[in-house]
Design an enzyme around this catalytic site. Sequence first.
Site, PDB file in Angstrom:
ATOM      1  N   LEU A 163       0.831  -1.212   0.000  1.00 48.77           N
ATOM      2  CA  LEU A 163       0.000   0.000   0.000  1.00 48.77           C
ATOM      3  C   LEU A 163       0.855   1.247   0.000  1.00 48.77           C
ATOM      4  CD1 LEU A 163      -2.594   1.750   0.556  1.00 48.77           C
ATOM      5  CD2 LEU A 163      -2.197   1.288   2.998  1.00 48.77           C
ATOM      6  N   SER A 164       0.491   2.245  -0.805  1.00 45.23           N
ATOM      7  CA  SER A 164       1.074   3.587  -0.772  1.00 45.23           C
ATOM      8  C   SER A 164       2.590   3.532  -0.960  1.00 45.23           C
ATOM      9  CB  SER A 164       0.666   4.279   0.534  1.00 45.23           C
ATOM     10  OG  SER A 164       0.976   5.642   0.523  1.00 45.23           O
TER      11      SER A 164
END
Length: 342
Positions: A163-164
Amino acid sequence: MRDRFKRSVERLLPAQTRLSDLFWPFQPTTERKAPAVRRRAGTNSPLVETSDFGSNPGSLRMFMHVPAGLPAGRPLVLVLHGCRQDAESYDRAAGWASLADERGFAVVYAQQREANNPRLCFTWFRPSEVTRDRGELMSIRQIVSHAAGLAASDPQRVFITGLSAGGAMTAAMLANYPDVFAGGAIIAGLPFGAARDATRAFDAMAQAPDHTPRAWADLVRLVSPRMAHKPAISVWHGNADETVALSNGRALVDQWRDLYRLPKDAFVEKRLKGRRTRIWPDKDGNPLVTFHEIDGMGHGTPVMAGEGGGHAVSREPFMLEAGFSSTLEIAKEWGLTRKWKR
């Protein structure tokens, strides 16, 4: 525009946190080599930490879960958390370890250290950290190798998701080590090569650089000129993400679609409740690049509260209730949802 973007990101952080902390000058502290340590991440966590997994030039931590009785030759999933997260918090909401128990595969997390970054962000934009066999990238590669050895995993069924900042590092791992992974899922991340310093990282997060698909793909070709194996890529992005703009998800699709020489319009589209999915298959009809655009979702991993593998058991930062579990959906794409006999 850039100032407005910074303010929108700062609203996600504690009041005392400066946005520059996300991109703190990365001077890894010198640590004495410790003997191998295996300990639980938390009181009720299934994750076990292992400290001696290689030279670890990026000074990362390794947490792993191998279901009891897991036979040799099962899959392995590597997970990279986002900023302001750690392995345990991500797993509580994503449910990878609980799903591994149900479906029979091993899970390993690479975790950032506060000494590298106070916000626990992986250093996805610094060239020395995302170059093959250097820095954090090499540490993650060593974590994968060590975990695969411990679990006697099937080398043809190793997968990665993040994620991210972890999503951007997932893209970097796939670009530099495509032969290692059967597939990768990049959630609210950025394409490989989107930035080379903190200033350009802010710009890229606000709006992906204006490259052609060929230029994006050339960044991967430069580090992996002879790609004999093509990992299946899925990209997950909310269209209301104000931290990492949706343009980055589209750029990721362009990067891998052009790399695999898939025509722009040669996709199959599916519409499910709350999201639009476009699939670019190979000549045999197998998905090679998949783009999940999630309606109205901000910055985070789409999760669903509930019981059982792949469900969220607590609310965690940047893990967003979406009415579906991306963990279950990703595992299904990778063929990991069949029940196994102990």
